[in-house]
Write an enzyme that holds these catalytic residues in place. Structure first.
Site, PDB file in Angstrom:
ATOM      1  N   ASP A 145      58.401  18.624  55.411  1.00 22.48           N
ATOM      2  CA  ASP A 145      57.521  19.786  55.445  1.00 22.48           C
ATOM      3  C   ASP A 145      58.358  21.053  55.340  1.00 22.48           C
ATOM      4  OD1 ASP A 145      54.987  18.692  55.604  1.00 22.48           O
ATOM      5  OD2 ASP A 145      55.140  18.358  57.757  1.00 22.48           O
ATOM      6  N   SER A 200      44.059  43.671  58.651  1.00 17.86           N
ATOM      7  CA  SER A 200      44.003  44.204  60.007  1.00 17.86           C
ATOM      8  C   SER A 200      44.481  45.647  59.949  1.00 17.86           C
ATOM      9  CB  SER A 200      44.902  43.373  60.943  1.00 17.86           C
ATOM     10  OG  SER A 200      46.246  43.419  60.483  1.00 17.86           O
ATOM     11  N   ASP A 226      49.563  43.528  66.638  1.00 16.58           N
ATOM     12  CA  ASP A 226      49.575  42.225  65.962  1.00 16.58           C
ATOM     13  C   ASP A 226      50.603  41.327  66.639  1.00 16.58           C
ATOM     14  OD1 ASP A 226      49.610  40.075  64.299  1.00 16.58           O
ATOM     15  OD2 ASP A 226      49.845  41.201  62.429  1.00 16.58           O
TER      16      ASP A 226
END
Length: 697
Positions: free
Chosen positions: A315, A393, A352
């Site tokens: 991965d 955002s 954030d």
């Protein structure tokens, strides 16, 4: 681990009772080579009692020591796992479980009953609160908690386990440190993770691998051949003596009792006792090396398969890259200063808490000298959280509004607030995407003015340091590496090129992984991969080596044949190296053992028959003192060399990435030639001392 530690006298002493218990024929028969040696030792003991001589008794004692030393190698290998098993048993203490009956999510009427953990059954639901021990393996179905898994992993840092997602699995014997969770039990009594670990590290459930079985068959065949060959020597000696009455009698060739001892001694020296003694210890030590790296192999077959792997599926996120994209550049459009872009990017990211958002704040501070501001000093602000619908955002600071997000979404926001698209944005966004990065567009809107784009944040997947070098090593081993990612092909191609993998699979789904594994296997390749989610379970089950993360779901851990307790996807590379080391060690010691047998044959036979066949004296290059001292020296060397090789069997032959031809050449040179030379030197040195023992020469 050094050889000194491996042959620690205390460890040998603790392992000796286990070695003696393994003399039981009902246990030893599984090792045909050493079983023959034990039968021969019993036979020589009887002969030594009937016709006692110094030679007979010393030879018998060393034959028994040969069997004991062989058992000691396996006992030492198993003993190294007992300390960990003891720790695991402490974790598997008598725990009281709070079983819930009638439990359904969010429903009332649940009844709690306290029962011993051993009485829990598959499907039971239990509740565990801070300070309590989780009574069995299961999945969190409600709540979130901090869990101490040090009893299993040895890692003191707590981990988070929560319902849903891929971090829901919990292990019996671990302790909840905070909050409250509800766990559904997923294992039957006696089949828990800790139960399996204890059985595996102690070797109780270790089954022979296909290669071990094949090698045992070969060793048994060689033993039968040598039994037949040695059985013909006594008739040959009697015939030779009858044809040559003038030849002198020797202890080695005459006498009712001694001749049987000589034949058994010769047989033990010629059959492959070295590898027969160490074969099991090599396999146990291979699994032990994985346990030391916090990897639990469900079978020796998995470790062996790791050594033969041709293709690695890795991965991207968390394995090849750090897992979180980092801000690496602020690119302002024409008419906007980089300082203004950095200020707006930082303001939009203050609330954030994602790794990407924090990296923007850090980069603005380190790369552009902007002090990190707190939300309190900004006055009245409104934070706009990211959502999948808006794909952006930001923050509203009075009459100033800032947005950050996907380029198309932010440009739509700009147009909706009176702004106009700029030609600068498209090339910047396309360039970042083509390089494998993620572009985030930043825009602002002030009251009374049209909105405008300020520039682009370049988020970059950071490839872990040293990954290219490790993949180069894999390539030298003949292993093909394939990166699996959900990214688009352009991004995947850029990261694959930077990391140095051989191939990549972009926009991968669970079905794509399965298809790739099957295609590789149909081409004759052995495949290894890692995974942690339920959607990875089919691919983990299909792969020849499936490494499940301990943080993953129960389905993933059940599907794989290895579990990484550290949940480090890069561990797969180490697992492959350990598997190869296991195979190389087995091959090296087999080569050494067979070369030993050839050398001992040429050392003993000429010394035994030179008196009857004077022509053989030319082959007696060692000039041993007498036939009896030659045989006894060979028996002693045969036993001592087993002890000398125990550290190598447990530690493993050092592995360096190279081609199969290079490894074969090194094995033949070091262990083949070394195996031929060592008996000549060792037997001669022992003979120099043995010849002075009364009753030997």
């Amino acid at each position: 681990m050094s050889a000194t530690t491996l042959l620690d006298p205390g460890q040998l002493l603790r392992s000796t009772p286990d070695a003696l218990r393994k003399l039981n024929p009902t246990t030893l028969w599984r090792n045909p080579v050493m079983f023959i040696v034990e039968i021969g030792s019993v036979f020589t003991t009887v002969l030594a009692i009937v016709h006692p001589t110094v030679f007979a008794w010393i030879t018998t004692i060393w034959l028994w020591l040969t069997v004991v030393f062989a058992n000691l190698a396996e006992a030492v290998a198993e003993g190294r796992g007992k300390a960990q098993a003891a720790t695991l048993r402490r974790a598997k203490q008598d725990t009281v479980a709070r079983r819930l009956t009638g439990w359904t999510p969010g429903a009332d009427g649940t009844v709690e009953v306290q029962v011993p953990a051993a009485e829990l059954r598959l499907g039971d639901v239990v509740v565990v609160e801070a300070g309590q021990v989780i009574p069995g393996d299961g999945d969190v179905v409600e709540g979130i908690a901090s869990v101490d898994e040090s009893a299993i992993t040895g890692e003191s840092a707590p981990v988070i386990r929560e319902s849903g997602g891929d971090r829901s699995a919990v292990t019996g014997g671990t302790r909840v440190l905070s909050d409250r969770i509800v766990v559904r039990i997923t294992q039957k009594p006696g089949e828990s993770f800790i139960d399996r670990m204890i059985a595996l590290v102690e070797g109780a459930n270790r089954q022979k691998t296909p290669n071990e079985i094949a090698l045992n068959i070969l060793l048994a065949a060689l033993t039968i051949i040598f039994v037949l060959a040695v059985a013909t020597l006594q008739p040959l000696a009697i015939f030779a003596k009858a044809q040559n009455p003038a030849a002198p009698d020797t202890q080695a060739l005459t006498g009712y009792g001694v001749t049987g001892i000589v034949l058994v001694s010769l047989l033990v020296c010629l059959i492959p006792t070295t590898i027969g003694a160490l074969l099991s210890a090599i396999g146990i030590a291979g699994m032990d090396r994985l346990v030391q790296r916090n990897v639990l192999a469900m079978s020796g077959r998995a470790v062996e398969a790791a050594g033969d792997v041709d293709t690695l599926l890795l991965d991207k996120t968390g394995t090849i890259t750090l897992g979180n994209r980092q801000a690496s550049e602020f690119i302002a459009i024409d008419g906007v200063s980089t300082a203004d872009l950095a200020d707006a990017a930082q303001l939009s990211s203050l609330a954030d808490e994602t790794p990407e958002g924090r990296s923007v704040v850090v980069y603005a501070k380190t790369g552009h000298g902007l002090r990190e501001r707190t939300t309190g000093e900004l006055g009245h602000v409104t934070w706009i959280e990211f959502s999948a619908q808006t794909r952006m955002s930001g923050v509203d600071l009075g009459d100033r509004k800032i947005r950050k997000g996907a380029a198309t979404a932010v440009m739509t926001w700009v147009r909706d607030n009176g702004g106009h698209p700029t030609d600068d944005v498209g090339p910047i966004v396309d360039g970042i995407s083509a390089s494998g990065g993620t572009p985030l567009l930043v825009a602002e809107h002030r009251d009374g003015k049209p909105a405008r784009a300020l520039g682009v944040i370049h988020l970059k997947d950071v490839v872990k340091a040293g990954m290219r070098e490790r993949f180069d090593e894999m390539r030298r081993m003949g292993i093909r590496t394939v990166m699996i990612t959900g990214d688009n092909p352009a991004t995947a191609r850029a990261i694959a090129a930077e990391a140095g993998v051989d191939d990549f699979l972009a926009e991968a789904t669970p079905e794509d992984k399965m298809t790739l594994i099957k295609r590789e296997q149909q081409g004759g390749n052995l495949v290894a991969m890692t995974g942690d989610g339920t959607n990875d379970a089919p691919a983990l089950a299909q792969a020849d080596v499936g490494v499940a993360m301990n943080t993953g779901t129960s389905a993933a851990k059940e599907a794989g044949n290895m579990v990484d307790l550290d949940s480090d996807p890069t561990k797969l590379i180490e697992i492959v190296e350990i598997g190869k080391q296991l195979l190389i060690t087995r091959g090296a010691l087999t080569t050494f053992s067979i070369a030993n047998d050839v050398a001992k044959y040429f050392a003993i036979i000429p010394a035994m028959f030179a008196a009857v066949y004077p022509g053989l004296d030319r082959l007696n290059i060692m000039r041993l003192d007498s036939p009896t001292s030659a045989i006894l020296s060979a028996v002693i060397f045969n036993a001592v060399v087993i002890v000398a090789l125990i550290p190598l069997a447990l530690r493993g032959v050092r592995y360096t990435p190279s081609s199969a031809a290079t490894l074969l050449r090194r094995n033949l040179l070091v262990y083949g030639a070394g195996g031929m030379i060592a008996p000549f030197v060792g037997i001669k040195l022992i003979d120099l001392f043995i010849q002075f023992v009364p009753g030997i020469s």
